[in-house]
Design an enzyme around this catalytic site. Structure first.
Site, PDB file in Angstrom:
ATOM      1  N   CYS A 247     105.118  -2.112 -72.560  1.00 17.49           N
ATOM      2  CA  CYS A 247     104.439  -1.695 -73.784  1.00 17.49           C
ATOM      3  C   CYS A 247     103.228  -2.570 -74.094  1.00 17.49           C
ATOM      4  O   CYS A 247     103.188  -3.745 -73.727  1.00 17.49           O
ATOM      5  CB  CYS A 247     105.402  -1.805 -74.951  1.00 17.49           C
ATOM      6  SG  CYS A 247     106.902  -0.875 -74.735  1.00 17.49           S
TER       7      CYS A 247
ATOM      8  N   ARG B 116      99.327  -2.217 -67.397  1.00 16.31           N
ATOM      9  CA  ARG B 116     100.654  -2.798 -67.588  1.00 16.31           C
ATOM     10  C   ARG B 116     101.758  -1.768 -67.388  1.00 16.31           C
ATOM     11  O   ARG B 116     102.921  -2.137 -67.247  1.00 16.31           O
ATOM     12  CB  ARG B 116     100.775  -3.399 -68.986  1.00 16.31           C
ATOM     13  CG  ARG B 116      99.788  -4.519 -69.233  1.00 16.31           C
ATOM     14  CD  ARG B 116      99.952  -5.082 -70.615  1.00 16.31           C
ATOM     15  NE  ARG B 116     101.189  -5.808 -70.743  1.00 16.31           N
ATOM     16  CZ  ARG B 116     101.323  -7.103 -70.551  1.00 16.31           C
ATOM     17  NH1 ARG B 116     100.284  -7.823 -70.208  1.00 16.31           N
ATOM     18  NH2 ARG B 116     102.487  -7.703 -70.685  1.00 16.31           N
TER      19      ARG B 116
ATOM     20  N   TRP C 145     106.481   1.989 -72.992  1.00 11.87           N
ATOM     21  CA  TRP C 145     107.204   2.094 -71.723  1.00 11.87           C
ATOM     22  C   TRP C 145     108.659   2.283 -72.127  1.00 11.87           C
ATOM     23  O   TRP C 145     109.270   1.355 -72.660  1.00 11.87           O
ATOM     24  CB  TRP C 145     106.988   0.817 -70.927  1.00 11.87           C
ATOM     25  CG  TRP C 145     107.397   0.870 -69.492  1.00 11.87           C
ATOM     26  CD1 TRP C 145     106.665   1.348 -68.449  1.00 11.87           C
ATOM     27  CD2 TRP C 145     108.617   0.380 -68.920  1.00 11.87           C
ATOM     28  NE1 TRP C 145     107.358   1.202 -67.273  1.00 11.87           N
ATOM     29  CE2 TRP C 145     108.554   0.605 -67.532  1.00 11.87           C
ATOM     30  CE3 TRP C 145     109.758  -0.223 -69.439  1.00 11.87           C
ATOM     31  CZ2 TRP C 145     109.581   0.258 -66.659  1.00 11.87           C
ATOM     32  CZ3 TRP C 145     110.791  -0.575 -68.580  1.00 11.87           C
ATOM     33  CH2 TRP C 145     110.680  -0.332 -67.195  1.00 11.87           C
TER      34      TRP C 145
ATOM     35  N   ASN D 209     106.855  -3.997 -79.272  1.00  9.24           N
ATOM     36  CA  ASN D 209     107.204  -4.292 -77.869  1.00  9.24           C
ATOM     37  C   ASN D 209     108.500  -5.088 -77.895  1.00  9.24           C
ATOM     38  O   ASN D 209     108.666  -5.959 -78.746  1.00  9.24           O
ATOM     39  CB  ASN D 209     106.143  -5.171 -77.208  1.00  9.24           C
ATOM     40  CG  ASN D 209     104.816  -4.452 -77.031  1.00  9.24           C
ATOM     41  OD1 ASN D 209     104.711  -3.263 -77.272  1.00  9.24           O
ATOM     42  ND2 ASN D 209     103.810  -5.199 -76.594  1.00  9.24           N
ATOM     43  N   GLY D 210     109.372  -4.846 -76.933  1.00 12.09           N
ATOM     44  CA  GLY D 210     110.627  -5.607 -76.887  1.00 12.09           C
ATOM     45  C   GLY D 210     111.818  -4.700 -77.143  1.00 12.09           C
ATOM     46  O   GLY D 210     111.704  -3.465 -77.101  1.00 12.09           O
TER      47      GLY D 210
ATOM     48  N   GLU E  43     108.057 -10.069 -48.458  1.00 13.75           N
ATOM     49  CA  GLU E  43     106.903  -9.712 -49.294  1.00 13.75           C
ATOM     50  C   GLU E  43     106.206  -8.445 -48.757  1.00 13.75           C
ATOM     51  O   GLU E  43     105.825  -7.561 -49.531  1.00 13.75           O
ATOM     52  CB  GLU E  43     105.942 -10.909 -49.359  1.00 13.75           C
ATOM     53  CG  GLU E  43     104.648 -10.690 -50.111  1.00 13.75           C
ATOM     54  CD  GLU E  43     104.815 -10.360 -51.600  1.00 13.75           C
ATOM     55  OE1 GLU E  43     105.942 -10.395 -52.107  1.00 13.75           O
ATOM     56  OE2 GLU E  43     103.797 -10.033 -52.232  1.00 13.75           O
TER      57      GLU E  43
ATOM     58  N   LYS F 236     105.868  -5.018 -50.899  1.00 16.69           N
ATOM     59  CA  LYS F 236     104.560  -4.388 -51.163  1.00 16.69           C
ATOM     60  C   LYS F 236     104.602  -2.921 -50.774  1.00 16.69           C
ATOM     61  O   LYS F 236     104.151  -2.063 -51.502  1.00 16.69           O
ATOM     62  CB  LYS F 236     103.424  -5.066 -50.376  1.00 16.69           C
ATOM     63  CG  LYS F 236     102.952  -6.409 -50.825  1.00 16.69           C
ATOM     64  CD  LYS F 236     102.228  -6.448 -52.136  1.00 16.69           C
ATOM     65  CE  LYS F 236     103.199  -6.665 -53.269  1.00 16.69           C
ATOM     66  NZ  LYS F 236     103.407  -7.989 -53.724  1.00 16.69           N
TER      67      LYS F 236
ATOM     68  N   GLU G  56     106.993  -0.767 -53.145  1.00 15.34           N
ATOM     69  CA  GLU G  56     106.645  -0.575 -54.555  1.00 15.34           C
ATOM     70  C   GLU G  56     105.432   0.328 -54.758  1.00 15.34           C
ATOM     71  O   GLU G  56     105.340   1.007 -55.768  1.00 15.34           O
ATOM     72  CB  GLU G  56     106.474  -1.902 -55.295  1.00 15.34           C
ATOM     73  CG  GLU G  56     105.211  -2.666 -55.010  1.00 15.34           C
ATOM     74  CD  GLU G  56     105.072  -3.908 -55.885  1.00 15.34           C
ATOM     75  OE1 GLU G  56     105.354  -3.853 -57.071  1.00 15.34           O
ATOM     76  OE2 GLU G  56     104.669  -4.953 -55.334  1.00 15.34           O
TER      77      GLU G  56
ATOM     78  N   HIS H 251     123.131  -8.692 -36.263  1.00 16.68           N
ATOM     79  CA  HIS H 251     124.354  -8.642 -37.065  1.00 16.68           C
ATOM     80  C   HIS H 251     124.484  -7.347 -37.854  1.00 16.68           C
ATOM     81  O   HIS H 251     125.194  -7.302 -38.849  1.00 16.68           O
ATOM     82  CB  HIS H 251     124.416  -9.873 -37.984  1.00 16.68           C
ATOM     83  CG  HIS H 251     124.367 -11.152 -37.214  1.00 16.68           C
ATOM     84  ND1 HIS H 251     125.450 -11.634 -36.518  1.00 16.68           N
ATOM     85  CD2 HIS H 251     123.342 -12.004 -36.980  1.00 16.68           C
ATOM     86  CE1 HIS H 251     125.097 -12.754 -35.908  1.00 16.68           C
ATOM     87  NE2 HIS H 251     123.818 -12.997 -36.171  1.00 16.68           N
TER      88      HIS H 251
ATOM     89  N   LYS I  89     103.510  -4.064 -65.030  1.00 21.24           N
ATOM     90  CA  LYS I  89     102.912  -5.303 -64.523  1.00 21.24           C
ATOM     91  C   LYS I  89     103.708  -6.528 -64.957  1.00 21.24           C
ATOM     92  O   LYS I  89     103.913  -7.443 -64.176  1.00 21.24           O
ATOM     93  CB  LYS I  89     101.452  -5.402 -64.999  1.00 21.24           C
ATOM     94  CG  LYS I  89     100.701  -6.622 -64.482  1.00 21.24           C
ATOM     95  CD  LYS I  89     100.591  -6.618 -62.967  1.00 21.24           C
ATOM     96  CE  LYS I  89      99.943  -7.866 -62.419  1.00 21.24           C
ATOM     97  NZ  LYS I  89     100.268  -8.051 -60.980  1.00 21.24           N
TER      98      LYS I  89
HETATM   99  O1  M6R Z   1     104.624 -11.951 -63.676  1.00 18.05           O
HETATM  100  P1  M6R Z   1     105.662 -12.419 -62.677  1.00 18.05           P
HETATM  101  O2  M6R Z   1     105.072 -13.160 -61.520  1.00 18.05           O
HETATM  102  O3  M6R Z   1     106.776 -13.180 -63.345  1.00 18.05           O
HETATM  103  O4  M6R Z   1     106.304 -11.081 -62.125  1.00 18.05           O
HETATM  104  C1  M6R Z   1     107.396 -11.117 -61.262  1.00 18.05           C
HETATM  105  C2  M6R Z   1     107.616  -9.787 -60.582  1.00 18.05           C
HETATM  106  O5  M6R Z   1     107.876  -8.786 -61.537  1.00 18.05           O
HETATM  107  C3  M6R Z   1     106.406  -9.363 -59.749  1.00 18.05           C
HETATM  108  O6  M6R Z   1     106.069 -10.333 -58.807  1.00 18.05           O
HETATM  109  C4  M6R Z   1     106.684  -8.030 -59.024  1.00 18.05           C
HETATM  110  O7  M6R Z   1     107.676  -8.199 -58.074  1.00 18.05           O
HETATM  111  C5  M6R Z   1     105.393  -7.502 -58.403  1.00 18.05           C
HETATM  112  N1  M6R Z   1     105.141  -6.174 -58.862  1.00 18.05           N
HETATM  113  C6  M6R Z   1     105.420  -7.463 -56.927  1.00 18.05           C
HETATM  114  O8  M6R Z   1     104.225  -6.996 -56.398  1.00 18.05           O
END
Ligand code: M6R
Length: 608
Positions: free
Chosen positions: A2, A27, A74, A100-101, A481, A485, A488, A504, A603
């Site tokens: 949000c 966001r 959101w 928000n929250g 990682e 990527k 997501e 395994h 985000k």
């Molecule tokens: O803002 P942060 O670094 O705490 O966020 C952590 C994760 O939510 C963030 O790294 C998320 O995994 C990314 N979308 C990955 O690309």
């Protein structure tokens, strides 16, 4: 997640609110709304879907107002519908509020309100709060907000407006960020600096349980008991250009390309080559205590957790301090052992991730010293840690973290040397390590030429339903990682594994439909990884290798080789991650996905 933007000043408010909402678009959200006050009444517009859909509901009846509040939602409680969108109003329709929250005790509060004859219409927790403010309202909005918030369990960043007091905004926070932008004869309240940076760089950051009241003459801050709180005005260091696309097709692509420059800024002034030391101003006041650390726990979520795995390796290697890596979300709930001499390092781009914040608070409660490795200056994690090191890689807008990841790894690499040089690391070894670290931005720059080759490979495999990523040692977190990527932003299922774990179980998955990305730069795992490539090849897997330039042997074993420049293996993850970011980016574009705003993701994850 949000977003909030509110304005009071002399200009027409609606375009400012809409522009602010668009700046918060990155966001993630699923509905939007706004309220303006004029001629003693409030006018609301709300819509499920994108901001454009809200815009289609705007008309001239909103023109001419100079005060208003807007929100992107959101969904957490209730589907993304018009009725559930914010703002929500009180029972008189004369007070409107955005939030928000999460209000955790909203059911109890709903029952209470119903017993008082107040009906809640939407499925949201926010409407309950709006009705509660209305319930306590006796002519002073700030008093009613304080009374309502004292009844609330959970997290909030709110902004409220009343038709009875049309020249006043009231905001408050607990666990959900809010800042006040101070302009010339105008004020903006926002949950993120991106919404206000084009108007002013002067801000104050609200702390938990603080209430902000803004009118046309100025502002005041208090706590929930109405005790005044004095705040310092700070400057936002980000610029408008940094949050604009500047000719790139997507923020993710822009941010991949920004990595060399971002790391130059991250490293600037921190590598003292004359003394073979790292200068980290943010750690100077805790350095003595820090080098006595008996154990370091690194926490984060998602990409930050992957950076933590690399940090663990580097700190143990250079400083010989035992480290552990924990998902923030697990750490906070499992009664962790925190003995004397434990140091927690919280890693977060946004500095607002709720699980990482909760883990930090848990560790501090148990007596740990807490350090932050954070990008967003002034964020909650940055302010609640005892000391820390900012990434200084600039704002990251794409949901998929790229430049923040290399920034996190670079800062952890510096922390490892900072600690190591005060204990086990010789000046000569440290000198060599720092010289290599200083070359990383240039090496990444050279790696960017792989862009077109990554696009071609992505085009060949974009229809594959599953990908595997394999790595060993320091390349294992890069396998994780790379897989994160890809999944997501392209919605392709992908898994990252330590290459030796293949035998395994996962090896059963290998077939000619399975692209397998294998990280095989030169280093002391090299021979073993070659063995893993053979295993995949002999079962028909489609091998894509990331290897060191000039490695002709590996080229014979793979269908595709992405050659990266040679660099010391301790710092190689900073380089090998780049083609994996590009592969994911191109796969997502080719599949028609919304690269910067992938479905269901936000985000900054500021709710559990
Ligand atoms: O803002 P942060 O670094 O705490 O966020 C952590 C994760 O939510 C963030 O790294 C998320 O995994 C990314 N979308 C990955 O690309």
């Amino acid at each position: 997640m949000c977003g909030i933007v509110a304005y009071i000043g002399k200009r027409d408010v609606t375009p400012i609110l809409i522009e602010g909402l668009k700046r918060l678009d990155y966001r993630g959200y699923d509905s939007a709304g706004l309220v303006i006050a004029r001629d003693g009444k409030l006018t609301l517009r709300k819509s499920a879907g994108r901001i454009a859909s809200l815009e289609s509901k705007l008309d001239h009846s909103l023109d001419g107002s100079t005060i208003g509040v807007a929100h992107t939602r959101w969904a957490t409680h209730g589907a993304p519908t018009d009725i559930n969108a914010h703002p929500h109003t009180d029972q008189s329709g004369r007070i409107a509020l955005v939030h928000n929250g999460i209000i955790e005790n909203y059911r109890t509060l709903t029952r209470y309100l119903e017993s008082e004859g107040v009906q809640v219409e939407s499925e949201t927790d926010t409407e309950v709060l709006a009705k509660l403010v209305g319930h306590f309202y006796e002519g002073c909005l700030e008093d009613a907000v304080r009374k309502a918030l004292r009844e609330v369990r959970g997290t909030f960043g709110i902004a409220a407006i009343s038709a009875e007091e049309p020249d006043k905004l009231v905001a408050a926070r607990r666990g959900s960020p809010l800042i006040l932008g101070i302009g010339k004869e105008e004020f903006l309240i926002a949950s993120d600096a991106a919404a206000i940076i084009q108007h002013t760089a002067n801000v104050i950051y609200l702390e938990d349980n603080e209430v902000l009241v803004v009118d046309r003459d100025g502002y005041k801050t208090t706590n929930l008991d109405a005790t005044p709180v004095t705040k310092e005005v700070e400057a936002i260091e980000w610029t408008l250009e940094q949050i604009e696309l500047g000719g790139f097709s997507h923020f993710m692509r822009k941010e991949i390309y920004e990595q060399p420059e971002a790391l130059r800024t991250c490293l600037r002034g921190r590598l003292d080559m004359d003394e073979a030391r790292v200068q980290l101003g943010g750690l100077a006041h805790v350095a003595r205590e820090l080098i006595k650390a008996k154990r370091i726990i690194l926490t984060g979520c998602g990409t930050a957790w992957h950076a933590a795995l690399i940090g663990e390796y580097l700190i143990e290697e250079l400083a010989r301090i035992p480290c552990e890596v924990e998902y923030s979300s697990e750490f906070r709930y499992r009664n962790p052992i925190v003995e004397d001499g434990t140091v927690l390092i919280s890693i977060s781009q946004s500095g607002e991730t709720i699980d990482t914040l909760a883990a930090l608070r848990e560790a501090k409660n148990k007596g740990a010293m807490a350090l932050g490795v954070v990008n967003s200056v002034g964020s909650t994690i940055a302010r609640e840690t005892d000391a820390g090191v900012y990434l200084h890689v600039g704002p990251e807008i794409g949901v998929a973290s790229t430049k923040a990841f290399v920034g996190q790894v670079t800062v952890l690499a510096m922390i490892a040397a900072f600690l190591g040089r005060r204990s086990h690391l010789s000046p000569a070894a440290c000198d060599q390590y720092l010289r290599t670290l200083a070359t990383v931005p240039d090496v990444i720059e050279k790696t960017l030429v792989l862009d077109e080759q990554c696009r071609e490979i992505a085009a060949e495999y974009a229809d594959a339903g599953n990908w595997l990523y394999l790595g060993r040692g320091l390349q294992y977190p890069i396998a994780l990682e790379g897989a994160l990527k890809l999944k997501e932003i392209s919605y392709i299922h992908a898994e990252g594994l330590p290459a030796a774990e293949m035998k395994h179980g996962p090896i059963a998955l290998i077939s000619e439909d399975m692209p397998v990305v294998i990280l095989a730069p030169r280093g002391h795992w090299y021979e073993k990884v070659i063995g893993n490539i053979e295993e995949v090849r002999s079962r028909g897997g489609r091998v894509i290798v990331v290897a060191t330039e000039g490695d002709t042997e590996v080229a014979k074993l793979a269908e595709h080789v992405l050659f990266v420049p040679e660099i010391d293996e301790l710092l190689a993850p900073l380089v090998t991650v780049v083609p994996l970011q590009m592969l994911a980016y191109h796969a997502a574009v080719l599949r028609g996905c919304d690269v910067d705003k992938p479905r269901n993701l936000a985000k900054a994850v500021t709710v559990e």
